[in-house]
Every structure is written in structure tokens, then in C-alpha cells.
Design an enzyme around this catalytic site. Structure first.
Site, PDB file in Angstrom:
ATOM      1  CB  THR A 185      -0.911   0.029   1.229  1.00  0.00           C
ATOM      2  OG1 THR A 185      -0.088   0.098   2.404  1.00  0.00           O
ATOM      3  CG2 THR A 185      -1.779  -1.213   1.291  1.00  0.00           C
ATOM      4  CD  GLU A 331      -5.574  -3.004   1.502  1.00  0.00           C
ATOM      5  OE1 GLU A 331      -5.034  -2.402   2.444  1.00  0.00           O
ATOM      6  OE2 GLU A 331      -5.963  -2.425   0.453  1.00  0.00           O
ATOM      7  CE  LYS A 440     -20.476  12.443  13.982  1.00  0.00           C
ATOM      8  NZ  LYS A 440     -20.180  11.202  14.710  1.00  0.00           N
ATOM      9  CD1 TRP A 445     -20.692  11.979  10.363  1.00  0.00           C
ATOM     10  CD2 TRP A 445     -20.508  10.144   9.117  1.00  0.00           C
ATOM     11  NE1 TRP A 445     -20.093  11.028  11.130  1.00  0.00           N
ATOM     12  CE2 TRP A 445     -19.959   9.874  10.382  1.00  0.00           C
ATOM     13  CE3 TRP A 445     -20.504   9.127   8.161  1.00  0.00           C
ATOM     14  CZ2 TRP A 445     -19.399   8.657  10.730  1.00  0.00           C
ATOM     15  CZ3 TRP A 445     -19.955   7.897   8.511  1.00  0.00           C
ATOM     16  CH2 TRP A 445     -19.402   7.658   9.773  1.00  0.00           C
TER      17      TRP A 445
END
Length: 543
Positions: A185, A331, A440, A445
């Protein structure tokens, strides 16, 4: 009772054998430092790959040993993919855009024994070699005529390395769960983490990605992978294109050069390409500036970050190119979802079909998704309720290489992606944010991705990013950071007014800052981490 079918292992070498027998004359075209337009066939490629396998066998490597690459997209890199994995070794692709300390960490953590590298990276590896104690030797991906002077260990050119070898090599058979390749990654937080793919996972991903409702690949396609071969195996295209016999066009180090990409599309009659949204934004800008065309190109796969609807519409309406949006991660090998219209979705009114184009698509068979609320339970698939996106499947990582205890791999077999998402009743996924990027405000959100998509729909805006800025009353409020198109102008007030009526009033950013460019990660994605660091201490103007 078991069935009585043959139990043949799923191996990458099987793709090579099939492609050579069924598609021997299909072309692979590359731009390299020593050849501006190299051209040969799958038959040539796999003959040379077997020569390379013979050369590797003389190095004393054992099954599972890591052989690294530091290279762009070209035919030699393609040969390495098959020779290394097909021999039972692990092909470890390294992102050259990472920081030097990250490259050192990755090579040492993987314990790479040999490194194949493009000539342009010789000075970099020379600088780092004293910090790479386990690296035994280097092969520079060129011929002797273009071989740079170097003090790298046991260095020689790729062509001299394979020159004396036979092109006869029997690919070994082993358990299909054997490790085939390794990709780390990008490591935006903490050390990069290794994802170790298997032959089984790679072949299954190859099958699924080529399906009609996925990439829809066939021998009739001409495919240009702009997504790098050093990142998630170029989204599997070096395997799936060989399996179906598609012509391959590799842009080498010119992956970010719009002029080169347009020239390759036109000259080689490219029909399909894949890359992150910034690639297509650059290509569109070049086409609009020059008036040049990309008539052969019919569809592109885009992912890595959410694709703005404005970009999708520009390519479709102005250039007759369909953008196929996808979602995945290192992944997940990386295909998780791809936007294809189901019969039910195709029957919807245009306005609702348009809304689906902004989503990341549906799963392909082999991947399962769910969205979980704060209590851990799955939320309704209503397209409104969002939560943590979790995934499991045949080509999804079950852990990181040489690490344990990562809580993203949950005890019930799900991988917590770190994305915030919703799934609609038709099964279409929409990524609303990364967990660490969500804004937030007042306990509610706000989707930074939706704000960004709206911003780039403004005719003056080329790119945009929305980030959270601390606020004394509302906890956080959104700040929009925007890049204008060349020659375009708009004020902050005019741009904020553009949001009116398109989102809830309290979603509208509190301010706009115009910049010359946005920071990108090593894989070409927008770096919210760098952007937040850039605006630490920023104060909204007082009303």
C-alpha cells in the site's frame, strides 16, 4: 462424496501457455527509453519470458523468494511478471513515486534478493544501496548499448542477462495457493503494508475482471493500461489481456503525458484504457486545447478515487467515450465493484440512470460487500443509509505480509476497508468518503466526495477537494480547495452560490480557496492528508 473432475492448479503460467497457443500473433506495443515504439507478439513475449525464467534459475533462488521491479509499463516488465511468478518466485512491484525511506523499507521488509529496474532509476538505487543489505544483484531493463555506468551489485543489462538462455523452459507445477506477487500500500499513514497475492487469487481475478459486466475484454480489444504495473498489477490487465488475446499498448514512462496517450490511442487504435481520474482530466484538457481526437477509444475504466460526474459526461458527450467507474483497493487485487447497467437499471428514466453513473457499481461474482453501522450490524440497502464498507472474497487479502493483529481484518472474515459507503436497492455501491476524510458538522456527516463532484461540474473548475476544518460551534465545517481551468475565472462567492439547491444548505462549504494544483499521492490519487497539513490553522472568514 467428491466430484470426479480433474484437479488442475490455477497458475499464472497457465495464462502464458494459453495466450501463446491461442493468440500468438496478437501484438504488444511499448514505449521504452531505448525504443520509442517497440513492437512484438505474445509468442515473442513468452519465448523471452522462458529465457528469463532460465536465467533466474541460475541465481540460486528458492520458491517463494522475492524478485523486485522498479519499472514503468512496458514489454520487459510484462515478461518479468510471468517469468518470476511462473517459476514459483514472488514478483514484488515497487512504486518509484514513493519517498526514498518508504522504498528502502519496502525492499528490506520484503527481503528482495534481486531487483529489475528501468535505467532512469539507477541513480536512485545507487543512492540507496548502502541501506539495502540483502539485495544481491540488479538487472537494468535495457540492452548493452544503452546500459548506464553503475556500481550497483552484479549489475548487467536485461538483454545480456537473457541472451545466452534457451527459450525452452518447463513451467513448474505447485499448489495454486502459492504466493505469486507482492504489492505494498502507498503508506500515507505509517509504514506501507504488503499484500501478498496467490496464483489462485490472481487467476480468479483474471477471469472475473474480463467478464462482460466487468471490463468486457476480448481478443477484439486494443487495451492501453495507464494504471501502473507497479500498482496492484495494473489492475490485473497484463493477465486478463493475455488470457483473452487483447492487443496491449504500454505507454512506458509517458503514463501521465496526455500528448503521448492521444498519439498512442490514434496510432494503435486503442479501444479500452484504464487509469485514475487525473489521467482523464489531463487528456480532456489536451484534447480541448489541441482539437485532436480519440475516435477509436470507446470506453475507459477509472477508479482509485471517485470519478466526478462532470468528467464522465465530458468524455461521453464530447468524445463518445463511456467511463466505467470501479472501486477496489490493493487489498482486493483490486476489482471489487464495476459500474455496469443491469437490465433493471437500463429501464430507468435517464435522470435515474445518470445518478447511477456517479456510483462505483455492483460487485462481480467472487466479491461480497456489506455496509455496517456503528453497532456493527448491516444497514439497509436503501441508497441513503451509510456506514463502514466491509468486503470479503476469493481475491481479497486476509492479512498483511509479515504482520499480525491488524484490526481491519475482522474475526468474522470481513475486511474493513476504511471507506464510508451506501448501497442502493439495485446493488450499486456509492463511496461517500474515506473514514478519515468524512466531515462531521454538528453531529451530522457531510460527504466530501459529493461536494467535490459538484464543484468540478462548474465550467470554471478543473479540480476540487473538500476537507474538514475545525469549527468552535459545529465541530467541523467544509473548506473547498479548487483549481481553475486555464483562462477561467470565478469568485469564491459565485462558486458557493453554485451549490445552492443542489445540496442541503448546511452542506455548502464555508469558504473556497483557489490553488494552482492539488497534492497527489504516489499512485496519482488526491492526497487529503497533505492538503489537511497544508491548511492546519486555517481560519474561516468571520461573517
Amino acid at each position: 462424496m467428491f466430484g470426479q473432475m480433474m484437479d488442475r492448479p490455477l497458475l499464472i503460467s497457465g495464462i502464458a501457455r494459453h495466450a501463446e497457443l491461442q493468440h500468438p500473433r496478437r501484438e504488444i506495443v511499448s514505449i521504452t527509453a531505448d525504443n520509442p515504439r517497440h513492437r512484438y507478439t505474445y509468442r515473442d513475449a513468452f519465448a523471452r519470458s522462458r529465457k528469463l525464467a532460465n536465467a533466474l534459475s541460475r541465481l540460486g533462488l528458492q520458491q517463494g523468494d522475492r524478485v523486485a521491479t522498479l519499472a514503468w509499463n512496458d514489454y520487459r516488465h510484462f515478461e518479468i511478471y510471468y517469468a518470476v511468478s511462473g517459476s514459483g518466485f514472488v514478483c514484488h512491484t515497487i512504486n518509484p513515486r514513493l519517498f526514498e525511506d518508504q522504498i528502502v523499507f519496502i525492499i528490506n521488509h520484503a527481503e528482495d534478493r534481486w531487483l529489475f529496474l528501468d535505467p532512469v532509476f539507477v541513480p536512485l538505487v545507487e543512492k540507496l544501496q548502502s541501506r539495502l543489505p540483502k539485495l544481491e544483484g540488479c538487472v537494468v531493463m535495457t540492452d548493452d548499448a544503452h546500459m548506464p555506468q553503475t556500481q550497483l551489485p552484479r549489475a548487467r543489462s536485461y538483454e545480456s542477462f537473457i541472451a545466452a538462455e534457451s527459450d525452452s523452459f518447463d513451467w513448474p507445477e505447485f499448489d495454486e495457493r502459492t504466493a505469486s506477487s507482492l504489492c505494498y500500500t502507498s503508506g500515507t499513514t505509517g509504514d506501507p503494508k504488503g499484500v501478498l497475492y496467490s496464483h489462485r487469487s490472481t487467476v480468479l481475478h483474471c477471469y472475473a475482471s474480463a467478464m462482460p459486466d466487468a471490463m468486457s475484454l476480448s481478443a477484439h480489444e486494443v487495451v492501453m493500461p495507464v494504471v501502473p504495473m507497479f500498482h496492484v498489477n495494473a489492475w490485473g490487465l497484463p493477465y486478463s489481456c493475455a488470457m483473452v488475446g487483447a492487443k496491449l499498448v504500454f505507454p512506458g514512462a509517458k503514463m501521465g503525458d496526455a500528448e503521448t496517450l492521444q498519439s498512442l490511442i490514434e496510432a494503435e487504435q486503442v479501444t479500452f484504457s484504464a487509469g485514475v481520474p487525473t489521467v482523464w482530466q489531463g487528456l480532456i484538457a489536451y484534447l480541448e486545447k489541441t482539437g485532436k481526437r480519440i475516435d477509436s477509444l470507446t470506453h475507459v475504466l477509472s477508479g482509485g478515487s471517485a470519478v466526478p460526474l462532470a468528467l464522465i459526461n465530458q468524455l461521453r458527450e464530447r468524445h463518445d467515450v463511456e467511463v466505467v467507474q470501479a472501486w477496489g483497493m490493493t487489498e482486493t487485487s483490486p476489482i471489487g465493484t464495476i459500474r455496469s447497467l443491469s437490465p433493471e437499471a437500463s429501464a430507468l428514466p435517464e435522470e435515474r440512470r445518470e445518478a447511477l453513473r456517479a456510483r462505483q457499481g455492483r460487485t462481480v461474482f467472487g466479491v461480497e460487500l456489506k455496509v455496517a453501522g456503528e453497532d456493527g450490524n448491516e444497514v439497509p440497502r436503501d441508497g441513503k443509509t451509510f456506514g463502514a464498507l466491509k468486503v470479503r472474497g476469493w481475491w481479497v487479502a486476509g492479512g498483511y505480509y509479515k504482520r499480525s493483529g491488524d484490526d481491519v481484518f475482522e474475526n468474522d472474515g470481513w475486511f474493513n476497508t476504511g471507506d464510508v459507503a451506501t448501497i442502493c436497492p439495485l446493488g450499486y455501491l456509492q463511496i461517500t468518503d474515506r473514514t478519515k476524510d468524512v466531515i462531521k458538522s454538528g453531529g451530522e456527516w457531510i460527504s466530501s466526495i459529493e461536494l467535490e463532484n459538484l464543484a468540478v461540474a462548474h465550467p470554471a473548475v478543473a479540480q476540487a477537494a473538500a476537507i474538514a476544518i475545525p469549527h468552535p460551534k459545529w465541530q467541523e465545517r467544509p473548506l473547498l480547495v479548487a483549481v481553475l481551468k486555464p483562462g477561467a475565472s470565478v469568485t469564491a462567492e459565485e462558486l458557493l452560490q453554485f451549490f445552492a439547491g443542489k445540496v442541503a444548505k448546511w452542506w455548502i462549504p464555508d469558504d473556497v480557496v483557489f490553488v494552482e494544483k492539488l497534492p497527489l499521492t504516489a499512485t496519482g490519487k488526491l492526497s487529503k492528508l497533505q492538503l489537511r497539513q497544508q491548511f492546519v490553522g486555517y481560519q474561516f472568514p468571520s461573517n
